[in-house]
Design a protein around this motif. Sequence first.
Motif, mmCIF file in Angstrom:
data_model
loop_
_atom_site.group_PDB
_atom_site.id
_atom_site.type_symbol
_atom_site.label_atom_id
_atom_site.label_comp_id
_atom_site.label_asym_id
_atom_site.label_seq_id
_atom_site.Cartn_x
_atom_site.Cartn_y
_atom_site.Cartn_z
ATOM 1 N N GLN A 33 0.815 -1.210 0.000
ATOM 2 C CA GLN A 33 0.000 0.000 0.000
ATOM 3 C C GLN A 33 0.853 1.268 0.000
ATOM 4 O OE1 GLN A 33 -2.172 -1.264 3.475
ATOM 5 N NE2 GLN A 33 -4.082 -1.406 2.356
ATOM 6 N N LEU A 34 1.974 1.240 0.717
ATOM 7 C CA LEU A 34 2.797 2.439 0.825
ATOM 8 C C LEU A 34 3.710 2.632 -0.379
ATOM 9 C CD1 LEU A 34 3.697 2.259 4.628
ATOM 10 C CD2 LEU A 34 1.863 3.517 3.523
ATOM 11 N N LYS A 35 4.185 1.544 -0.948
ATOM 12 C CA LYS A 35 4.944 1.530 -2.217
ATOM 13 C C LYS A 35 6.324 2.193 -2.139
ATOM 14 C CE LYS A 35 0.724 1.318 -4.933
ATOM 15 N NZ LYS A 35 -0.221 2.023 -5.786
ATOM 16 N N SER A 36 6.535 3.102 -1.218
ATOM 17 C CA SER A 36 7.818 3.808 -1.163
ATOM 18 C C SER A 36 8.846 3.080 -0.309
ATOM 19 C CB SER A 36 7.614 5.219 -0.601
ATOM 20 O OG SER A 36 7.120 5.156 0.723
ATOM 21 N N ILE A 37 8.456 1.934 0.264
ATOM 22 C CA ILE A 37 9.376 1.242 1.159
ATOM 23 C C ILE A 37 9.539 -0.218 0.749
ATOM 24 C CG2 ILE A 37 8.871 2.719 3.133
ATOM 25 C CD1 ILE A 37 7.052 0.487 4.170
ATOM 26 N N GLU A 38 10.648 -0.799 1.169
ATOM 27 C CA GLU A 38 10.900 -2.214 0.947
ATOM 28 C C GLU A 38 10.801 -2.993 2.241
ATOM 29 O OE1 GLU A 38 14.740 -2.332 -0.830
ATOM 30 O OE2 GLU A 38 14.096 -1.370 -2.694
ATOM 31 N N ASN A 39 11.039 -2.315 3.366
ATOM 32 C CA ASN A 39 11.021 -2.974 4.661
ATOM 33 C C ASN A 39 10.406 -2.003 5.672
ATOM 34 O OD1 ASN A 39 11.859 -3.833 7.335
ATOM 35 N ND2 ASN A 39 13.183 -5.294 6.293
ATOM 36 N N VAL A 40 9.255 -2.383 6.254
ATOM 37 C CA VAL A 40 8.562 -1.498 7.186
ATOM 38 C C VAL A 40 9.416 -1.234 8.411
ATOM 39 C CG1 VAL A 40 6.497 -1.208 8.602
ATOM 40 C CG2 VAL A 40 6.326 -2.352 6.411
ATOM 41 N N ALA A 41 10.076 -2.268 8.941
ATOM 42 C CA ALA A 41 10.835 -2.139 10.179
ATOM 43 C C ALA A 41 11.993 -1.155 10.035
ATOM 44 C CB ALA A 41 11.348 -3.506 10.632
ATOM 45 N N THR A 42 12.750 -1.259 8.939
ATOM 46 C CA THR A 42 13.901 -0.374 8.773
ATOM 47 C C THR A 42 13.483 1.044 8.420
ATOM 48 O OG1 THR A 42 14.126 -1.012 6.438
ATOM 49 C CG2 THR A 42 15.426 -2.254 8.051
ATOM 50 N N SER A 43 12.266 1.218 7.938
ATOM 51 C CA SER A 43 11.795 2.560 7.578
ATOM 52 C C SER A 43 11.296 3.340 8.786
ATOM 53 C CB SER A 43 10.672 2.464 6.540
ATOM 54 O OG SER A 43 11.160 1.935 5.334
ATOM 55 N N CYS A 44 11.053 2.664 9.893
ATOM 56 C CA CYS A 44 10.543 3.338 11.099
ATOM 57 C C CYS A 44 11.329 2.898 12.326
ATOM 58 C CB CYS A 44 9.058 3.047 11.287
ATOM 59 S SG CYS A 44 8.021 3.695 9.965
ATOM 60 N N THR A 45 12.640 2.916 12.216
ATOM 61 C CA THR A 45 13.477 2.445 13.322
ATOM 62 C C THR A 45 13.334 3.326 14.560
ATOM 63 O OG1 THR A 45 15.315 3.687 12.361
ATOM 64 C CG2 THR A 45 15.198 1.336 11.845
ATOM 65 N N ASP A 46 13.021 4.610 14.377
ATOM 66 C CA ASP A 46 12.922 5.529 15.514
ATOM 67 C C ASP A 46 11.502 5.656 16.061
ATOM 68 O OD1 ASP A 46 15.641 6.089 15.339
ATOM 69 O OD2 ASP A 46 15.312 7.691 13.886
ATOM 70 N N GLY A 47 10.602 4.793 15.595
ATOM 71 C CA GLY A 47 9.227 4.855 16.070
ATOM 72 C C GLY A 47 8.294 5.500 15.076
ATOM 73 N N VAL A 48 7.023 5.588 15.467
ATOM 74 C CA VAL A 48 5.987 6.162 14.600
ATOM 75 C C VAL A 48 5.208 7.254 15.343
ATOM 76 C CG1 VAL A 48 5.702 4.198 13.050
ATOM 77 C CG2 VAL A 48 4.489 4.207 15.228
ATOM 78 N N CYS A 49 5.911 7.990 16.208
ATOM 79 C CA CYS A 49 5.232 8.988 17.052
ATOM 80 C C CYS A 49 4.616 10.114 16.233
ATOM 81 C CB CYS A 49 6.192 9.541 18.105
ATOM 82 S SG CYS A 49 7.710 10.273 17.449
ATOM 83 N N ARG A 50 5.272 10.531 15.132
ATOM 84 C CA ARG A 50 4.712 11.605 14.314
ATOM 85 C C ARG A 50 3.445 11.135 13.597
ATOM 86 N NH1 ARG A 50 8.385 14.867 15.342
ATOM 87 N NH2 ARG A 50 10.531 15.061 14.854
ATOM 88 N N GLY A 51 3.511 9.927 13.045
ATOM 89 C CA GLY A 51 2.328 9.387 12.387
ATOM 90 C C GLY A 51 1.167 9.204 13.346
ATOM 91 N N LEU A 52 1.452 8.722 14.550
ATOM 92 C CA LEU A 52 0.407 8.517 15.555
ATOM 93 C C LEU A 52 -0.196 9.846 16.009
ATOM 94 C CD1 LEU A 52 2.041 5.716 17.728
ATOM 95 C CD2 LEU A 52 -0.234 5.599 16.699
ATOM 96 N N SER A 53 0.655 10.841 16.285
ATOM 97 C CA SER A 53 0.152 12.134 16.750
ATOM 98 C C SER A 53 -0.704 12.811 15.678
ATOM 99 C CB SER A 53 1.330 13.046 17.126
ATOM 100 O OG SER A 53 2.067 12.489 18.197
ATOM 101 N N HIS A 54 -0.253 12.697 14.435
ATOM 102 C CA HIS A 54 -0.957 13.291 13.297
ATOM 103 C C HIS A 54 -2.354 12.672 13.142
ATOM 104 C CE1 HIS A 54 0.045 15.360 9.258
ATOM 105 N NE2 HIS A 54 -1.259 15.265 9.357
ATOM 106 N N THR A 55 -2.413 11.345 13.143
ATOM 107 C CA THR A 55 -3.706 10.683 12.944
ATOM 108 C C THR A 55 -4.610 10.843 14.167
ATOM 109 O OG1 THR A 55 -2.647 8.598 13.637
ATOM 110 C CG2 THR A 55 -2.908 8.971 11.272
ATOM 111 N N PHE A 56 -4.018 10.879 15.373
ATOM 112 C CA PHE A 56 -4.846 11.102 16.564
ATOM 113 C C PHE A 56 -5.595 12.430 16.441
ATOM 114 C CE2 PHE A 56 -5.394 13.342 20.572
ATOM 115 C CZ PHE A 56 -6.285 12.487 21.210
ATOM 116 N N ILE A 57 -4.908 13.476 16.014
ATOM 117 C CA ILE A 57 -5.545 14.785 15.857
ATOM 118 C C ILE A 57 -6.733 14.693 14.900
ATOM 119 C CG2 ILE A 57 -5.210 17.066 14.798
ATOM 120 C CD1 ILE A 57 -2.426 17.106 16.097
ATOM 121 N N ALA A 58 -6.539 13.996 13.791
ATOM 122 C CA ALA A 58 -7.625 13.877 12.801
ATOM 123 C C ALA A 58 -8.846 13.188 13.397
ATOM 124 C CB ALA A 58 -7.121 13.103 11.583
ATOM 125 N N TYR A 59 -8.628 12.093 14.123
ATOM 126 C CA TYR A 59 -9.761 11.366 14.705
ATOM 127 C C TYR A 59 -10.380 12.127 15.878
ATOM 128 C CZ TYR A 59 -9.033 7.293 11.763
ATOM 129 O OH TYR A 59 -8.936 6.449 10.677
#
Length: 473
Positions: A33-59
Amino acid sequence: MPTEINYPIKFHQSDLQRYVYTNKNVARKLIHQLKSIENVATSCTDGVCRGLSHTFIAYEKQGLGAHYINLLKLSKNSFTTMESPYDEIKSPINQLNIEYNPILENVLNYLCTDIFNLQINQSYYNYYYNMANKLYSFTLPPRPENSTHFDYIFHCLEKFKNDRSIYFSSRCNINFEIEKELIKDFYTKIESNAEMPVSGNSEKMTPIYNKIRHKKNLTPYEIQVVIEAAYNYCYLHYASETASTNVNLGVSPDSDQSAFSFNNIYHRKRTVTLEDLKNDITGCITKKQDFSCIFSTTDHAMAITYRYDMLKNCYIFSFFEPNKGLIQTESKKEFFDILTKIPTYNGYKRKFNPLFIRYIRNFQKSNTPSKKLHLPVIIDKGHLTKKHLVNSKTVIKLNKGVELSFEGYYQENDELTLKLQLGKRTFTIYSELNDINKTVDLINYSMQEFPNYMGNDIYIDWKGQILNRLSKY
């Protein structure tokens, strides 16, 4: 020592990451679905806090923030079989897992797509933004003979890619095949004089672009200018990807302009103190306006919202910390007390001034409300287990062959009704204890007391205390 903050809704992003990284089917779907990555784990080694905070605001802007976090919490319990010493419980639970996990997988995968998409886009954006700003401190490699401008630009990019002295966060996670396609697209637009997103100083760029179109030689400095513009093109690409996600989520950094305007896709943010932040919120309270922002340290991102709740007829303050959980309150004083504790709160990689919040980025509802934001009602697995045991009319044999039967379940307060036959007396047990195994164990090892109680109704509270026993003493 800093005062510990109590989070009524506990949450930790590592549970969500573990869910994604350890389930190949989920990771495979995300990569597709994301297409820009080959490995989910190596693409978010520092966590997903920005993605979580962003989507929390929307909901949360739709009044769904707490429900959203509770749904994500289910990732901790997904794909696990609940162990039980009682075969009568273990068997229906195993069957329940077969039915429950595919549903849960689809829900969490649906939610994770936006989280990881936003996190990765922000990470790539930061990488290319830094590369563009630091480019002139790099030394260009010698130009191979007879190489075109395009060939030499890629030669430089390869050198930068492999030079370990040039390091920025997430550079090792960049998909360089996509980078190559983006920069090829950028260069083709220069040659064809096609319109491009605003990037860099157009007065500086125009004569250089004209030289490329007329196949004239470029100086090393002009090559650097083109590479800078190419990096700007890349970061604007990932910023526009975030803008697309925002359109789906129904939020925008600036509701007065298009989601794809330069002012919206360029990640403008303010550096603020705690007092600045409090003043911003107070201003919105005075004007009776909603408020929401992502604010971040160097290493972490969190979310603050303030919105009117039509059902409760009051304003709700929310603070979401992806490593700790969610706090919601109607009290401005309580909320400001919480904000005061954040900078001195332990758990961050770097220390910073107690008055200094770092960066803040505000969000508003977009002009076009999202049609996407709806959350399925997923019953907790423990609740489903109890409901299943009741519907199956399950009977468990306890010590000395005593039978315990599951009679009813009231989901609103997680109350289980059970029947226990002891000699000539039949006891009805009402238990609000969440853990089903602990409930049965408590009854198994305390039932010899029951005949000493006055009535035949036994009450067990959510803490596992037998209320009849407490009233006796």
